[in-house]
Motif scaffolding. Structure first.
Motif, PDB file in Angstrom:
ATOM      1  N   ARG A 179      49.164   7.871  46.222  1.00 61.39           N
ATOM      2  CA  ARG A 179      50.513   8.320  46.551  1.00 61.39           C
ATOM      3  C   ARG A 179      51.576   7.450  45.888  1.00 61.39           C
ATOM      4  NH1 ARG A 179      53.070   5.797  51.066  1.00 61.39           N
ATOM      5  NH2 ARG A 179      51.873   4.047  51.903  1.00 61.39           N
ATOM      6  N   TYR A 180      51.197   6.242  45.445  1.00 65.51           N
ATOM      7  CA  TYR A 180      52.175   5.389  44.766  1.00 65.51           C
ATOM      8  C   TYR A 180      52.623   5.999  43.441  1.00 65.51           C
ATOM      9  CZ  TYR A 180      51.429   1.693  48.157  1.00 65.51           C
ATOM     10  OH  TYR A 180      51.385   0.965  49.323  1.00 65.51           O
ATOM     11  N   HIS A 181      51.764   6.820  42.842  1.00 64.02           N
ATOM     12  CA  HIS A 181      52.168   7.504  41.606  1.00 64.02           C
ATOM     13  C   HIS A 181      53.396   8.372  41.856  1.00 64.02           C
ATOM     14  CE1 HIS A 181      52.109   9.956  38.001  1.00 64.02           C
ATOM     15  NE2 HIS A 181      51.945  11.035  38.730  1.00 64.02           N
ATOM     16  N   PHE A 182      53.351   9.150  42.935  1.00 65.88           N
ATOM     17  CA  PHE A 182      54.481  10.018  43.259  1.00 65.88           C
ATOM     18  C   PHE A 182      55.696   9.198  43.665  1.00 65.88           C
ATOM     19  CE2 PHE A 182      50.642  12.497  44.028  1.00 65.88           C
ATOM     20  CZ  PHE A 182      50.913  13.646  43.288  1.00 65.88           C
ATOM     21  N   ALA A 183      55.458   8.122  44.413  1.00 62.77           N
ATOM     22  CA  ALA A 183      56.573   7.297  44.871  1.00 62.77           C
ATOM     23  C   ALA A 183      57.279   6.617  43.699  1.00 62.77           C
ATOM     24  CB  ALA A 183      56.066   6.248  45.860  1.00 62.77           C
ATOM     25  N   LEU A 184      56.496   5.996  42.818  1.00 63.13           N
ATOM     26  CA  LEU A 184      57.094   5.291  41.678  1.00 63.13           C
ATOM     27  C   LEU A 184      57.775   6.260  40.718  1.00 63.13           C
ATOM     28  CD1 LEU A 184      54.258   2.689  40.919  1.00 63.13           C
ATOM     29  CD2 LEU A 184      56.390   2.313  42.166  1.00 63.13           C
ATOM     30  N   THR A 185      57.152   7.416  40.482  1.00 66.78           N
ATOM     31  CA  THR A 185      57.753   8.400  39.586  1.00 66.78           C
ATOM     32  C   THR A 185      59.047   8.945  40.170  1.00 66.78           C
ATOM     33  OG1 THR A 185      55.559   9.035  38.784  1.00 66.78           O
ATOM     34  CG2 THR A 185      57.360  10.566  38.349  1.00 66.78           C
ATOM     35  N   ALA A 186      59.055   9.195  41.478  1.00 66.20           N
ATOM     36  CA  ALA A 186      60.265   9.698  42.126  1.00 66.20           C
ATOM     37  C   ALA A 186      61.394   8.675  42.056  1.00 66.20           C
ATOM     38  CB  ALA A 186      59.959  10.049  43.584  1.00 66.20           C
ATOM     39  N   LYS A 195      64.627   8.795  48.110  1.00 69.87           N
ATOM     40  CA  LYS A 195      64.984   8.330  49.451  1.00 69.87           C
ATOM     41  C   LYS A 195      65.024   9.482  50.438  1.00 69.87           C
ATOM     42  CE  LYS A 195      68.278   5.294  51.806  1.00 69.87           C
ATOM     43  NZ  LYS A 195      69.514   4.470  51.640  1.00 69.87           N
ATOM     44  N   SER A 196      65.557  10.609  50.001  1.00 69.71           N
ATOM     45  CA  SER A 196      65.608  11.772  50.888  1.00 69.71           C
ATOM     46  C   SER A 196      64.220  12.314  51.178  1.00 69.71           C
ATOM     47  CB  SER A 196      66.476  12.870  50.261  1.00 69.71           C
ATOM     48  OG  SER A 196      65.865  13.384  49.086  1.00 69.71           O
ATOM     49  N   GLY A 197      63.260  12.013  50.285  1.00 70.84           N
ATOM     50  CA  GLY A 197      61.878  12.432  50.503  1.00 70.84           C
ATOM     51  C   GLY A 197      61.094  11.506  51.400  1.00 70.84           C
ATOM     52  N   GLY A 198      61.746  10.490  51.953  1.00 69.70           N
ATOM     53  CA  GLY A 198      61.082   9.596  52.898  1.00 69.70           C
ATOM     54  C   GLY A 198      60.476   8.358  52.278  1.00 69.70           C
ATOM     55  N   ILE A 199      60.773   8.094  51.006  1.00 77.53           N
ATOM     56  CA  ILE A 199      60.224   6.920  50.332  1.00 77.53           C
ATOM     57  C   ILE A 199      61.092   5.702  50.651  1.00 77.53           C
ATOM     58  CG2 ILE A 199      59.656   5.871  48.103  1.00 77.53           C
ATOM     59  CD1 ILE A 199      59.343   8.711  47.005  1.00 77.53           C
ATOM     60  N   ASN A 200      60.463   4.643  51.091  1.00 79.09           N
ATOM     61  CA  ASN A 200      61.169   3.376  51.281  1.00 79.09           C
ATOM     62  C   ASN A 200      61.215   2.678  49.925  1.00 79.09           C
ATOM     63  OD1 ASN A 200      61.957   0.672  51.879  1.00 79.09           O
ATOM     64  ND2 ASN A 200      61.222   0.921  53.992  1.00 79.09           N
ATOM     65  N   LEU A 317      53.766  17.325  37.897  1.00 81.48           N
ATOM     66  CA  LEU A 317      54.013  18.689  37.488  1.00 81.48           C
ATOM     67  C   LEU A 317      55.032  19.315  38.438  1.00 81.48           C
ATOM     68  CD1 LEU A 317      50.315  19.683  36.821  1.00 81.48           C
ATOM     69  CD2 LEU A 317      52.041  19.080  35.137  1.00 81.48           C
ATOM     70  N   PRO A 318      55.682  20.425  38.051  1.00 84.48           N
ATOM     71  CA  PRO A 318      56.723  21.008  38.893  1.00 84.48           C
ATOM     72  C   PRO A 318      56.280  21.226  40.327  1.00 84.48           C
ATOM     73  CG  PRO A 318      56.710  22.062  36.745  1.00 84.48           C
ATOM     74  CD  PRO A 318      55.551  21.128  36.771  1.00 84.48           C
ATOM     75  N   GLU A 319      55.054  21.775  40.502  1.00 89.84           N
ATOM     76  CA  GLU A 319      54.610  22.011  41.864  1.00 89.84           C
ATOM     77  C   GLU A 319      54.330  20.704  42.593  1.00 89.84           C
ATOM     78  OE1 GLU A 319      51.048  22.783  39.085  1.00 89.84           O
ATOM     79  OE2 GLU A 319      53.208  23.071  39.124  1.00 89.84           O
ATOM     80  N   GLU A 320      53.934  19.641  41.825  1.00 91.40           N
ATOM     81  CA  GLU A 320      53.724  18.333  42.447  1.00 91.40           C
ATOM     82  C   GLU A 320      55.044  17.749  42.908  1.00 91.40           C
ATOM     83  OE1 GLU A 320      51.751  16.318  39.306  1.00 91.40           O
ATOM     84  OE2 GLU A 320      49.767  16.641  40.149  1.00 91.40           O
ATOM     85  N   LYS A 321      56.096  17.931  42.067  1.00 88.78           N
ATOM     86  CA  LYS A 321      57.402  17.407  42.428  1.00 88.78           C
ATOM     87  C   LYS A 321      57.903  18.050  43.716  1.00 88.78           C
ATOM     88  CE  LYS A 321      59.090  16.070  37.876  1.00 88.78           C
ATOM     89  NZ  LYS A 321      60.128  16.279  36.848  1.00 88.78           N
ATOM     90  N   SER A 322      57.680  19.371  43.849  1.00 90.07           N
ATOM     91  CA  SER A 322      58.151  20.046  45.037  1.00 90.07           C
ATOM     92  C   SER A 322      57.378  19.632  46.268  1.00 90.07           C
ATOM     93  CB  SER A 322      58.033  21.565  44.838  1.00 90.07           C
ATOM     94  OG  SER A 322      56.673  21.933  44.699  1.00 90.07           O
ATOM     95  N   ALA A 323      56.119  19.176  46.050  1.00 88.61           N
ATOM     96  CA  ALA A 323      55.293  18.770  47.183  1.00 88.61           C
ATOM     97  C   ALA A 323      55.412  17.290  47.486  1.00 88.61           C
ATOM     98  CB  ALA A 323      53.822  19.114  46.902  1.00 88.61           C
ATOM     99  N   THR A 324      56.098  16.552  46.619  1.00 87.41           N
ATOM    100  CA  THR A 324      56.164  15.097  46.777  1.00 87.41           C
ATOM    101  C   THR A 324      56.770  14.690  48.104  1.00 87.41           C
ATOM    102  OG1 THR A 324      56.328  14.784  44.412  1.00 87.41           O
ATOM    103  CG2 THR A 324      57.059  12.981  45.787  1.00 87.41           C
ATOM    104  N   LYS A 325      57.905  15.302  48.448  1.00 82.75           N
ATOM    105  CA  LYS A 325      58.585  14.925  49.683  1.00 82.75           C
ATOM    106  C   LYS A 325      57.663  15.076  50.885  1.00 82.75           C
ATOM    107  CE  LYS A 325      63.230  16.213  48.143  1.00 82.75           C
ATOM    108  NZ  LYS A 325      64.414  17.052  48.438  1.00 82.75           N
ATOM    109  N   LYS A 326      57.021  16.252  50.979  1.00 82.85           N
ATOM    110  CA  LYS A 326      56.159  16.523  52.128  1.00 82.85           C
ATOM    111  C   LYS A 326      54.982  15.572  52.182  1.00 82.85           C
ATOM    112  CE  LYS A 326      53.378  20.162  54.278  1.00 82.85           C
ATOM    113  NZ  LYS A 326      52.910  21.540  54.161  1.00 82.85           N
TER     114      LYS A 326
END
Length: 332
Positions: A179-186, A195-200, A317-326
């Motif tokens: 999950r750090y991949h999504f956090a760092l990329t975001a 931040k709005s996706g809940g990442i500290n 990927l686009p669908e990954e970005k949309s799922a990142t927050k959740k």
């Protein structure tokens, strides 16, 4: 998409097998080849650790400082307190991690060049401290161990660095696939969205900075133990910042195999340059950085993936970005 993922996995497997074969070759060559290979692996470890941090968008110029600090701590622990070499390498990594946590807590609210310059400044501070703390560090003359680790056995020394490299490759892959991949990329793409996706953001950056700093400290500790010597000029040399950056940029950032490929290519090229341009080879590294940034920002691995029509995997990927927050909210 499934076909593209299969191509990605096949390409990664190919790079992995080729990289392992190349890294094993020095065992069948002479001691000189193993010493050179050891140096290349040190740069590779630094390049990988730098790449992990820059996946968050944070640019660090403090590699040489943390590398040298790890080397000094390890040698001081062995020479002054009689702690065995291998244990001192581990302890040096832990101490560097603690130092990085203190530094990160203070400066990781900075961004861009402000953070980069601050990390470089701390590296210079470490160098000045070791230069002047004569009673502990030996001052300008440095400190010499009674004997290098493994009594200078080039096979065991190279094996140690190879094991460390494989562990750092696994660490890089963990950051890439967790999950750090999504956090760092975001965080790199848009901190407000992250931040709005809940990442500290602050905690994630501090954690990543501490882990990568520990890696750099351990690399410096292992290198100094195998050499049996530290000094301000050699341990905090700018090479340990410039060369890993050039390797990561040449091979390709935001992934594991880019820094590995860049390290192998520049490692071989570096030895060739030292023979013909002994006092100017660093200029070539600088030119490589400039040319890659201008004409090949994805690096060699990125170009190979693009040529093979394979998704680079650098960004979700686009669908990954949309799922990142959740996903991140559920994992917090």
């Amino acid at each position: 998409m499934t076909s593209m993922n299969k191509k990605n996995k096949s390409l990664a497997l190919g790079f992995g097998i080729l990289g392992i074969i190349i890294m094993i070759l020095p065992f069948f060559a002479g001691p000189y080849a193993r010493i050179i290979g050891r140096a290349v692996i040190s740069y590779m470890i630094l390049a990988l650790s730098w790449d992990i941090l820059i996946r968050s968008g944070q640019l660090s110029f403090g590699l040489a400082g943390l590398f040298g600090l790890g080397g000094y701590i390890s040698v001081i622990l062995t020479a002054n307190f009689g702690i065995p070499g291998l244990l001192s390498i581990v302890l040096a990594g832990v101490i560097v991690g603690i130092v990085a946590a203190v530094i990160g807590a203070a400066v990781l609210r900075l961004r861009g060049m402000y953070f980069a310059i601050t990390t470089m400044a701390f590296g210079e501070i470490f160098k000045i401290i070791m230069h002047n703390w004569k009673s502990v560090s030996g001052g300008p003359n440095g400190k010499i161990l009674q004997g290098a680790l493994f009594q200078g056995d080039s096979n065991l020394g190279y094996a140690l660095m190879l094991i460390l490299a494989l562990l750092v490759i696994l660490l890089s892959e963990y950051f890439k696939r967790s999950r750090y991949h999504f956090a760092l990329t975001a965080i790199r793409d848009n901190e407000v969205t992250a931040k709005s996706g809940g990442i500290n953001i602050y905690t994630t950056l501090v954690f990543t900075f501490v882990v990568t700093s520990m890696v750099q400290g351990i690399a410096g500790a292992a290198n100094s133990q195998l050499i049996g010597f530290v000094s301000p000029e050699s341990s905090f040399n700018a090479n340990y910042t410039l060369i890993p950056l050039a390797m990561a940029l040449l091979g390709g950032m935001y992934g594991t195999w880019g820094p590995v490929v860049g390290a192998v290519l520049l490692g071989v090229l570096g030895e060739f340059l030292k023979l013909y341009i002994p006092y100017g080879h660093l200029v070539v590294y600088g030119l490589i950085i400039i040319l890659v940034l201008l004409f090949m920002p994805q690096g060699i691995v990125g170009l190979i993936k693009r040529y093979l029509f394979v998704d680079t995997g650098n960004d979700p990927l686009p669908e990954e970005k949309s799922a990142t927050k959740k996903e991140l909210s559920e994992n917090e």
